[in-house]
Design a protein around this motif. Sequence first.
Motif, PDB file in Angstrom:
ATOM      1  N   HIS A  89       0.852  -1.193   0.000  1.00  0.00           N
ATOM      2  CA  HIS A  89       0.000   0.000   0.000  1.00  0.00           C
ATOM      3  C   HIS A  89       0.891   1.248   0.000  1.00  0.00           C
ATOM      4  O   HIS A  89       1.728   1.433   0.886  1.00  0.00           O
ATOM      5  CB  HIS A  89      -0.939   0.001   1.208  1.00  0.00           C
ATOM      6  N   GLU A  92       1.754   3.820   3.002  1.00  0.00           N
ATOM      7  CA  GLU A  92       2.268   3.286   4.269  1.00  0.00           C
ATOM      8  C   GLU A  92       3.797   3.315   4.243  1.00  0.00           C
ATOM      9  O   GLU A  92       4.457   2.285   4.193  1.00  0.00           O
ATOM     10  CB  GLU A  92       1.707   1.872   4.488  1.00  0.00           C
ATOM     11  N   ARG A 147      -3.171   4.797  -2.101  1.00  0.00           N
ATOM     12  CA  ARG A 147      -3.062   3.443  -1.552  1.00  0.00           C
ATOM     13  C   ARG A 147      -2.783   2.373  -2.610  1.00  0.00           C
ATOM     14  O   ARG A 147      -1.985   1.465  -2.417  1.00  0.00           O
ATOM     15  CB  ARG A 147      -4.382   3.116  -0.830  1.00  0.00           C
ATOM     16  N   HIS A 220       2.444  -3.814   6.802  1.00  0.00           N
ATOM     17  CA  HIS A 220       1.526  -2.689   6.589  1.00  0.00           C
ATOM     18  C   HIS A 220       1.608  -1.722   7.772  1.00  0.00           C
ATOM     19  O   HIS A 220       2.226  -2.006   8.784  1.00  0.00           O
ATOM     20  CB  HIS A 220       0.079  -3.186   6.511  1.00  0.00           C
ATOM     21  N   SER A 221       0.920  -0.599   7.627  1.00  0.00           N
ATOM     22  CA  SER A 221       0.654   0.245   8.780  1.00  0.00           C
ATOM     23  C   SER A 221      -0.764   0.787   8.629  1.00  0.00           C
ATOM     24  O   SER A 221      -1.264   0.882   7.506  1.00  0.00           O
ATOM     25  CB  SER A 221       1.639   1.411   8.852  1.00  0.00           C
TER      26      SER A 221
HETATM   27 ZN   LIG Z   1      -1.888  -1.670   4.165  1.00  0.00          ZN
END
Ligand SMILES: [Zn+2]
Length: 328
Positions: A89, A92, A147, A220-221
């Motif tokens: 993404h 992130e 994203r 991810h974050s």
């Molecule tokens: Zn993510």
Amino acid sequence: MTDIQSVIDAERQAVTSLPTRRPDGRIETGTYHQWKDIEDYLQELLVVYPWLSITSIGQTARGRQLWVAKIEINSYCSKPTVWIDCGIHAREWIGPATCIYGLDYLTNGYGCDPYVTNFLNKYNVHIMPVHNPDGYCYSWRYDRLWRKNRNRNPNDTCYGVDLNRNYDDGHWGGGRGAGDPCSNNYPGPTGFSEVETQAVRDYTNELQSTRNLAAFFTIHSYAQQWLYAYGWSGESVPEEPEVSRVAQIGVNAIESVYNTRYRYGSFYNVAYPGFGLSIDWSYSRGVIYSYLLELRDKGEYGFLFPLTQIVPTGEETWAGLMAAVMAI
Ligand SMILES: [Zn+2]
């Protein structure tokens, strides 16, 4: 945040005022790096470490290379391989920064730090610092909160597919965003429609058949969660006791560094229903230790995560990753 643009501007100011390399030539891990800078860094590693190699596993929709760094000490020894990807993404940014932290930590530690040395003697580690370079570049240039990837959707003015909804484990295409190219969660026209997910699918399948793929991590974050299959169903996987045992060890190791508390459990139960996730697909092809980590923060900073916390996040995350892998 009452004025997000001012936070974005301050971040840009901080990132552009910091050098990208330390005086000794190593990468500056306490900042965010542009794509070109990450590509340069991989080439620098290649020159210094004979046991590290770089391979492109494919090209993005816009023609960028999908780089993977392979750390294989004594590659003639057969040992299990660990896969770690970051930056699926785009916004992130702490993801790629944490993969870079790990590359720096592992490459510098081998032969000096007994824990790292022991780890790399037991495992091959394949790291993909940016799974979605097109989106990452777009988030630097045009839209900090982008994203998806940047593929053009035919017959639609909206761009991009959510790559972590595009993996096909047999449950692709459910949930919000399906059929809507303008959605942030658009899963694509079909499962594995995107070149970026095809590349990771094919490469890690190859690892599984030739290199004993022991674990699959995707970073991810943000949310402070250590998640595993399923995303599409609230039911437990048959191996749940074992999969959660390893997750708990990872979470405990993270907490032991700076007291950052993670929750762990299935994606569906701890986060929300999600379809087409890479962990669900990876689990379904037989890698039970397939984990998605949501890194530090619970919404105070969100994706605009301060530079001062990049190194502490790297430290605790790699403590967790390595402890979990050693427990497998
Ligand atoms: Zn993510």
